[in-house]
Structures are given as C-alpha cells and as structure tokens.
Design a protein around this motif. Structure first.
Motif, PDB file in Angstrom:
ATOM      1  N   MET B 276      73.285 -14.996 -84.228  1.00  0.00           N
ATOM      2  CA  MET B 276      74.118 -14.870 -85.436  1.00  0.00           C
ATOM      3  C   MET B 276      75.588 -14.661 -85.051  1.00  0.00           C
ATOM      4  O   MET B 276      76.492 -15.251 -85.652  1.00  0.00           O
ATOM      5  CB  MET B 276      73.595 -13.701 -86.272  1.00  0.00           C
ATOM      6  CG  MET B 276      74.382 -13.382 -87.530  1.00  0.00           C
ATOM      7  SD  MET B 276      75.798 -12.261 -87.251  1.00  0.00           S
ATOM      8  CE  MET B 276      74.932 -10.678 -87.044  1.00  0.00           C
ATOM      9  N   ASN B 277      75.834 -13.812 -84.060  1.00  0.00           N
ATOM     10  CA  ASN B 277      77.213 -13.577 -83.622  1.00  0.00           C
ATOM     11  C   ASN B 277      77.882 -14.865 -83.122  1.00  0.00           C
ATOM     12  O   ASN B 277      79.055 -15.103 -83.392  1.00  0.00           O
ATOM     13  CB  ASN B 277      77.244 -12.514 -82.518  1.00  0.00           C
ATOM     14  CG  ASN B 277      77.449 -11.106 -83.057  1.00  0.00           C
ATOM     15  OD1 ASN B 277      78.576 -10.675 -83.220  1.00  0.00           O
ATOM     16  ND2 ASN B 277      76.371 -10.411 -83.385  1.00  0.00           N
ATOM     17  N   VAL B 278      77.129 -15.666 -82.393  1.00  0.00           N
ATOM     18  CA  VAL B 278      77.705 -16.909 -81.870  1.00  0.00           C
ATOM     19  C   VAL B 278      77.982 -17.887 -83.020  1.00  0.00           C
ATOM     20  O   VAL B 278      79.064 -18.478 -83.096  1.00  0.00           O
ATOM     21  CB  VAL B 278      76.771 -17.555 -80.826  1.00  0.00           C
ATOM     22  CG1 VAL B 278      77.341 -18.891 -80.354  1.00  0.00           C
ATOM     23  CG2 VAL B 278      76.560 -16.612 -79.643  1.00  0.00           C
ATOM     24  N   ARG B 279      77.034 -18.026 -83.922  1.00  0.00           N
ATOM     25  CA  ARG B 279      77.246 -18.930 -85.066  1.00  0.00           C
ATOM     26  C   ARG B 279      78.479 -18.500 -85.850  1.00  0.00           C
ATOM     27  O   ARG B 279      79.308 -19.332 -86.243  1.00  0.00           O
ATOM     28  CB  ARG B 279      76.025 -18.916 -86.001  1.00  0.00           C
ATOM     29  CG  ARG B 279      74.898 -19.830 -85.563  1.00  0.00           C
ATOM     30  CD  ARG B 279      73.897 -20.069 -86.703  1.00  0.00           C
ATOM     31  NE  ARG B 279      73.377 -18.824 -87.269  1.00  0.00           N
ATOM     32  CZ  ARG B 279      72.316 -18.172 -86.797  1.00  0.00           C
ATOM     33  NH1 ARG B 279      71.652 -18.638 -85.739  1.00  0.00           N
ATOM     34  NH2 ARG B 279      71.903 -17.058 -87.356  1.00  0.00           N
ATOM     35  N   ALA B 316      73.048 -15.725 -75.669  1.00  0.00           N
ATOM     36  CA  ALA B 316      74.308 -16.151 -76.278  1.00  0.00           C
ATOM     37  C   ALA B 316      74.630 -17.585 -75.886  1.00  0.00           C
ATOM     38  O   ALA B 316      75.037 -18.402 -76.727  1.00  0.00           O
ATOM     39  CB  ALA B 316      75.439 -15.220 -75.855  1.00  0.00           C
ATOM     40  N   ALA B 317      74.450 -17.909 -74.614  1.00  0.00           N
ATOM     41  CA  ALA B 317      74.796 -19.253 -74.148  1.00  0.00           C
ATOM     42  C   ALA B 317      73.859 -20.295 -74.760  1.00  0.00           C
ATOM     43  O   ALA B 317      74.287 -21.401 -75.112  1.00  0.00           O
ATOM     44  CB  ALA B 317      74.759 -19.305 -72.624  1.00  0.00           C
ATOM     45  N   ALA B 351      72.069 -16.710 -65.853  1.00  0.00           N
ATOM     46  CA  ALA B 351      72.160 -16.831 -67.314  1.00  0.00           C
ATOM     47  C   ALA B 351      72.755 -18.179 -67.702  1.00  0.00           C
ATOM     48  O   ALA B 351      72.226 -18.887 -68.578  1.00  0.00           O
ATOM     49  CB  ALA B 351      72.996 -15.688 -67.886  1.00  0.00           C
ATOM     50  N   ALA B 352      73.856 -18.542 -67.059  1.00  0.00           N
ATOM     51  CA  ALA B 352      74.540 -19.796 -67.395  1.00  0.00           C
ATOM     52  C   ALA B 352      73.627 -20.991 -67.132  1.00  0.00           C
ATOM     53  O   ALA B 352      73.504 -21.895 -67.968  1.00  0.00           O
ATOM     54  CB  ALA B 352      75.829 -19.916 -66.580  1.00  0.00           C
ATOM     55  N   ALA B 358      68.087 -24.922 -70.928  1.00  0.00           N
ATOM     56  CA  ALA B 358      67.513 -24.776 -72.272  1.00  0.00           C
ATOM     57  C   ALA B 358      68.236 -25.661 -73.283  1.00  0.00           C
ATOM     58  O   ALA B 358      67.624 -26.152 -74.236  1.00  0.00           O
ATOM     59  CB  ALA B 358      67.573 -23.312 -72.716  1.00  0.00           C
ATOM     60  N   ARG B 359      69.544 -25.848 -73.098  1.00  0.00           N
ATOM     61  CA  ARG B 359      70.309 -26.682 -74.025  1.00  0.00           C
ATOM     62  C   ARG B 359      70.130 -28.164 -73.732  1.00  0.00           C
ATOM     63  O   ARG B 359      70.689 -29.011 -74.429  1.00  0.00           O
ATOM     64  CB  ARG B 359      71.802 -26.307 -73.951  1.00  0.00           C
ATOM     65  CG  ARG B 359      72.109 -24.992 -74.614  1.00  0.00           C
ATOM     66  CD  ARG B 359      73.392 -24.357 -74.117  1.00  0.00           C
ATOM     67  NE  ARG B 359      74.582 -25.025 -74.592  1.00  0.00           N
ATOM     68  CZ  ARG B 359      75.816 -24.487 -74.536  1.00  0.00           C
ATOM     69  NH1 ARG B 359      75.967 -23.259 -74.043  1.00  0.00           N
ATOM     70  NH2 ARG B 359      76.847 -25.136 -74.974  1.00  0.00           N
TER      71      ARG B 359
END
Lengths: 439, 439
Positions: B276-279, B316-317, B351-352, B358-359
């Motif tokens: 939600m924070n990223v959006r 987040a990423a 993480a990156a 995943a993306r």
C-alpha cells in the motif's frame, strides 16, 4: 478408528479438553474451545507424544502464532553428541518452538535420547535416516524396517515425524527436466528404493500401519515433500504438485484415523510463487498446517541463506503457512555450528513475528510498541531485554559505547548526541508527546 | 526551464541520447530508447553529476534492475577518514550500486572528497548535516546557508542529495501521537529550525533556488522523508502521508524544471502495509522512483535489522520500489563497521535480486539457474564464483571440509557422502537428466 486413537485430535473429536489443549490456549491467549475445534477439524496440531517427559505442549496451525523449528543433528562427516545437545540449549535459549534431530551416522539412538532429554519443546525426526543406517545400500532394506524404526522412535517419545509417503513411483520421472533433481534426502532414498526394487513407496503402501503407530503414540505425522524443488528453476513443477496432491489424500486418511497431520513444503521458490504455493497446499490438504522449509527466494546467496529463507518464510507465513523450518547461514555449504543455529533461529523468529503482526493476530504488535517506547525513552537496558537476541543487541551497542554511563545516554554512536532525532523531537513544543517533555 | 537544464532528464526531453543513457541501457540489457523515455517521463533517473570524475552511470527506476545503496560516514563519536574510504572499498567489492556519505562531525569536506575520489558509483549526501555543523544551535543557521551547502556539494561532484523539503510546519503537530516522534536526523533539524524561527522550511520556501542548482549541476534530488515512521506503531500515519503528498507536488515541480527526482520512503512498516505504501507513493509522485530505507518489519530485532530490513525491502521492491537503502546489523545500536557494511549490503542485494526475479525482469533468473547447475554438478569453485559473496561461501564451506580434494567431492558436510540427494538422483534411471549420467 478416530474414536479410539490416543491423540489430541481424537480427544477433541470426542469433545474432550486435555491439559495440552489448555496449555496451548493459555500460551496463545485464545479460548481453549478454539484450540479444540482446530484440532478436531485438522487445522491445528499439538505434537505431544505422552512418552516425551517434561514436554511443554506447543500448538501449530490456523489462528495460532507462527512457530519456528530448529534442525540439528550430526552427519557422517561432522559433529558429536555433546555438540548436538549444545545446539538444543542454544535453540531453547533463543526461542525455538520445536526441534528436529536429523542425525545420520553412528550413535543415532544415543544422540536422540540425549536431545529428547534436554528438550522441553516438541521433538521431530526423519525416521528413514535411521532405517537407512542399517544397510549399505538402501535398496536392500526390507519393507518392515521402514515401519520398525517408526515404532521404536514413537516408543522413545518422538513427537512428530517426517514421513515421505507421497513420493510415488509415478512421480519420479517428472523430475527429469529439473536442474537439481531430488534434493530431499528422504525423497532420494525412497526413489532409489522404489526403482531398485521395482515396488511402490513402502510408507505409502503400508500407510495404514503408519497410522496405527501414530494413533497409538500420538505421533504427529509431518508428510514430507520428498520432491520439493532445490532451485528456483524447479519450483512449482509437475513433480512437486503431483506429490502435494498425494499428500492431500494421505492427510484425509490421517484425519479419518484421528492422527494429527501437517504437510511439509518447499524449499526454493521465486517470491512471486510463494502465496500461490500456500493456497494450493491449503486447498489440496483440507487446511492442514503447512510446515515450510524457508522457502529460499534466490539461489545466489550461499552463506546468507538464513536471510534468503527468512524473506520467503515471512511471505509464506503471511499467506498462511503455520510452521517455519529455519535455514542457517551454512545451508548448501556444511553442517551448522552453534552460532549458525542462533543466527538462523533469530532470522526465522523475525519472519514468524513479522507475519503475526501482518496477519493482525491480536496483541502481536504489543512488544514492538514496548520497544518503541524504550527507544524513545533512551532506556537501553529495556531495549536489550525486549530484543529477540538480548545478548547480541547489548554486545553491538557496547562495541562503540562500552562505558556504563551510556546505558542512560540520550543517543547512540550512530547519530551522536547532537544529531539524535528522538532527542530533538522531545524538545519540540509542537511535536513532543506531552508526557515525555522533561528529559 | 526544462529545455535549458543540463540534466539527463532534460536531454531526454529534448530527444537527445547521452553516453550515460547508453551505458545504462547496456548494463540493463534494454533499449536506450526505453531508458530515454523513462528519463523524460520522470520514472527513471541517472544520478550523474558531470563533476564526478570516472563515474560509472547507474539507472534507477521503472523497468530497470532494483538498486542498492550503502550508507557510510563518520559520526561525532566514532570513525575516521581512512575507515570511511575502507567502507567504500567494501561496498564496491560486494556490489553496491550507489553510496551515500552521511558524515557528521569534523572534516566533512575531506571525508567527502576522499569518498568521491574512491567511488565510481553515484554518490549521495544529506547537505543539511554539513550545514548544521556550522552552528551550535541549528535554529541560528541563516536561510542562505541551507542553499550554500547544496551549491558547494554540487560543485564538488555529488550525484544525488537528500533534501527534506517536504517537512512543513503544518505537518509537525501530526507527530504528537507517535511513539518515537521524528526519527530522521534531517527531519528533526528542519522541525527545530522552523519552530524556533517561526518560519516555513527553507528548502520548501526556496525550492526554486534548489531546482536552479540541481538543474545546473544535474544533481538528482532525493526528496527526503523527514517524518518517516520510526516504529511499527507510527507507520502510515497522518504525518507521513501529509509529507508524501507535499513531496508529490515538489516532484511535479522538479519534472517541470527538468530536474531528476526520486522520493524517499519508510522506515518501519508492518509487512501488510508495505505494498500500500508503494502504491501510494507512485500515485502521489507521478511514478517517480521510490527509494526506501528498509522498511523494517518488526522493532524487536536490534542486531539483526539487516534481516528485518531485507524482508521489508523485498516486499517493497516486488510492489514497485526501485532503490533500496541498506540497513546494517548495527542499526539502532551504533555506527556500522566494515563487516557490517558487507553483511548489510549482501542482505539488500538479496532483496533486490529476489524482487527482480519475482517481477519477471527478463534474464533475472539466469544466474540462479547457473548456480543450480553448478550445485547439481558438484562444481564447488563455480558455486563460490557465482555467489553474491564468494569469500564467505568459500570460508563457510572450508570450515568443515578444508582439504582441496573436497572442491570436487560429490557431497558436503551437511548430508555427507552417503545421503547426498543430488548424488542419489544422478544414479536414478528414471529421474536423472540424460546429460548428467556419467558422474
């Protein structure tokens, strides 16, 4: 059959409330009826073999806190009995909810007896490791031996056992297209036994006998994922899901027999496939608790797989996984030592707790809020006490500011006294919380 | 104004293709037109101050690999110049994409000159730290001094700067209900200056002058989140989002002026609020790159906040954050040392990379697959070479099996030779990949 089983699930099914259910309800801060209902439905297990003396019962499953397991055990090349008992002590000190003794090599019975004696939390094993020790070639092992070792370990007091009953002959050819084949020791042993003997998996073929032992001794079956993926490439493939569907059918037979059951899961999974894997397990297995190993979200970080695993475990637990098997920094490289046990365990306690908070478990964030207050109050000793690893927090703080005067100082060496933003906040008329002014 | 700015964004807006765009496109394996389009739209930045000699340009933003920043810098209590240069070397050795020098205390100019000289990746700073050094009381600092320091650092070659222009007077009272107040050093300094002087944030009040400097020297503005939450309790509150909305309006002014801009984000956030924070950032800021600090998903793990941060950063990423500021094991406890830099950096590279996979970034998993092949082939040297931290992987492996013969052995000390499942798989007629039989 469920009616006569001596298990927590069968008791709950009969409407009985046991002392183990009460202990779990107290621990979790939930009504005992809820624990009993979960047991009866098979969405909760309490691995508690009556032969395990001084056991503190732990609940695993829907509506309860996410739990963390520590694997230990010697291998053929490395370690000894006293070192494994030392690992139990470290596991308990840093908050393990369960311990699995995965020893191979000589003296397995002695190691397990010592571990069981030192261990007030549920103890798990993988019986096929011991069965395999009896022969040079696993294929030479008679079918009965697979069952005998379960019976002996059940009598000894083991609370839960990984049984690779879902690796069927028909599944093995699905492995061909993989990059890393079979990466479960138990799975590989079963596959070899089946191929050399041209027969079906003995745990599957004689599952009724497995159930009988489990029902009598209240051994919780942890249906192992012998075909779990060993790299991102192999995740979510036909082999993995063929086995999962089989485990789902076996889980139904467990419930019918009053035997407590949970399901083991991957492994190595790209982060975008994790939630899907959890949903699929819950659907295939009637909501049985899901016990995941990691999952690891990249294959590129040997030496740091407690981190790759904690990332995957957090995401899995948020999606509904109930029980996390820790991964240590030595994964893929060697047998973990004492400090690896500690580091891996804390990484996974972080995952479990972060998921409890994210899932909105009542009260899950209370301790975080306490930590926030201790930070804003510059109460360093309280911060250390609240930390998951108080020893390490104190050690790191004292590296740069060892003098006792700094235990009450209103800064740390990161920002120094002049630039500490929390100190500055306290001096703001507009922003400081009213009770915190006089610092 | 955009037309005359000497920035990558302005060049892209004019339809020019720069050598920096070409270098980034090569590095990312994407068409240079795509990089240029991202720059023109403001969804990509290339922090590249022409005065930074020997800079290897790095792209940050939509469609590019997730990047990782390493913070370093001395504090009043701890460290010295040579140690900070040593941290730059560690950061480069273990794959940092960018470095921020957050030094406070004496000799800031010298530390920065030395770091800049040692640093072929983009270098960032927080100019208010240096501005504040000139006075005993921040409130005594004249408004011009806030701008002068930006100008001087821009001339020196700093590629990106954190400017806390979004902490407005009206936002500060929102902090009152928090448990940890303001936890950004820059945010706390701005709040104090505003309250004592009864005036608006000088970076906000004179943002046009900030833009002018940034446009002339192509300094990428990293709009700082001075009111980011410092604990789970304070996450996603009115103070945080009031500032974010202000940053969104400032980002629009940056784009209009041809100035490159990214937005900084939290901090401490419960895992369920991260996406939600990223959006919300992407919506409020017109798709500007999002640069997150962690976020940390529990407050309970001082000593392990590289892990709590890597968990949040991965999530987040995956949700769209573009740039990750690492967190070290010493966070909340003290200034990091060399080994903390290494450990924190690898945690965030995990993480990156996990997010890139995943993306579904094309080719993101290739190296993981190479690692899987090296594992199945028992090629230990290749495994070490492919690892994010080859030194640590080799060190851990050699702890239990140091003899060179084990570099080609078909097992490790974890399972030992008899129980290695990958070795067993190779011997299965039904499951072994055809090219791998003769082992």
């Amino acid at each position: 059959m469920a009616g006569i089983a001596s298990t927590q699930a069968a008791a709950a099914g009969r409407g009985e409330v046991t002392e183990q259910m009460r202990a779990v309800a107290r621990d979790e801060g939930v009504a005992v009826e809820r624990v009993a209902a979960g047991l009866a439905a098979g969405t909760v297990v309490i691995p508690a073999n009556p032969a395990h003396r001084r056991l503190k019962p732990v609940g695993i499953g829907a509506g309860l806190k996410v739990k963390v397991n520590v694997n230990l055990g010697r291998s053929h090349t490395t370690s000894c009995l006293t070192e494994e008992v030392g690992k139990v002590e470290v596991a308990l000190r840093y908050g393990a909810d369960a311990v699995m003794d995965l020893s191979t090599g000589p003296d397995i019975d002695d190691v397990r007896a010592a571990v069981l004696d030192a261990c007030p939390v549920p103890l798990g094993t993988v019986p096929v490791y011991q069965a395999a020790e009896a022969v040079t070639e696993i294929a030479d092992l008679p079918e009965d031996a697979f069952l005998d070792v379960i019976r002996r370990q059940a009598e000894q007091g083991v609370d839960f056992m990984t049984i690779h009953a879902g690796v069927l002959r028909a599944h093995v050819p699905h492995v061909k297209g993989r990059l890393t084949g079979i990466v479960s020791r138990g799975g590989a042993l079963m596959a070899r036994w089946m191929e050399r003997n041209d027969r079906e998996n003995p745990y599957f073929a004689r599952f009724d006998e497995v159930l009988e032992i489990a029902a009598r001794h209240d051994v919780t079956l942890s249906l192992g994922d012998g075909l779990r993926p060993g790299c991102l490439h192999d995740a979510s493939d036909a082999a993995q899901f063929a086995e999962l569907d089989t485990l789902g059918r076996l889980a139904a037979r467990c419930r019918e027999a009053g035997v407590q059951v949970m399901i083991e899961g991957p492994g190595h999974v790209p982060a975008d496939q994790i939630a899907m894997n959890v949903r699929r397990q819950k659907e295939a297995c009637g909501g049985a608790p899901f016990y995941v190993l990691g999952p690891i979200v990249t294959d590129l970080a040997p030496g740091y797989d407690h981190i790759t695993g904690a990332i995957g475990a957090t995401m899995a637990a948020i999606a509904g996984a109930d029980f996390l098997c820790y991964v240590t920094p030595k994964e893929h490289l060697g047998l973990p030592g004492l400090d690896d046990v500690r580091t891996g365990l804390i990484a996974f306690r972080i995952a479990a707790h972060a998921a409890d908070v994210a899932r909105g478990l009542p009260g899950a964030r209370d301790r975080d809020d306490e930590m926030a207050r201790a930070r804003f109050g510059f109460d360093w000793d309280r911060q250390f006490a609240l930390a998951m690893d108080p020893d390490r927090a104190r050690e790191y703080h004292d590296l740069t500011l060892p003098d006792p005067q700094y235990r009450t100082s209103r800064f740390c060496s990161m920002c120094g006294p002049r630039f500490c933003p929390m100190r500055l906040t306290r001096e703001l008329a507009e922003a400081a919380p009213s009770e915190s002014k006089p610092v």
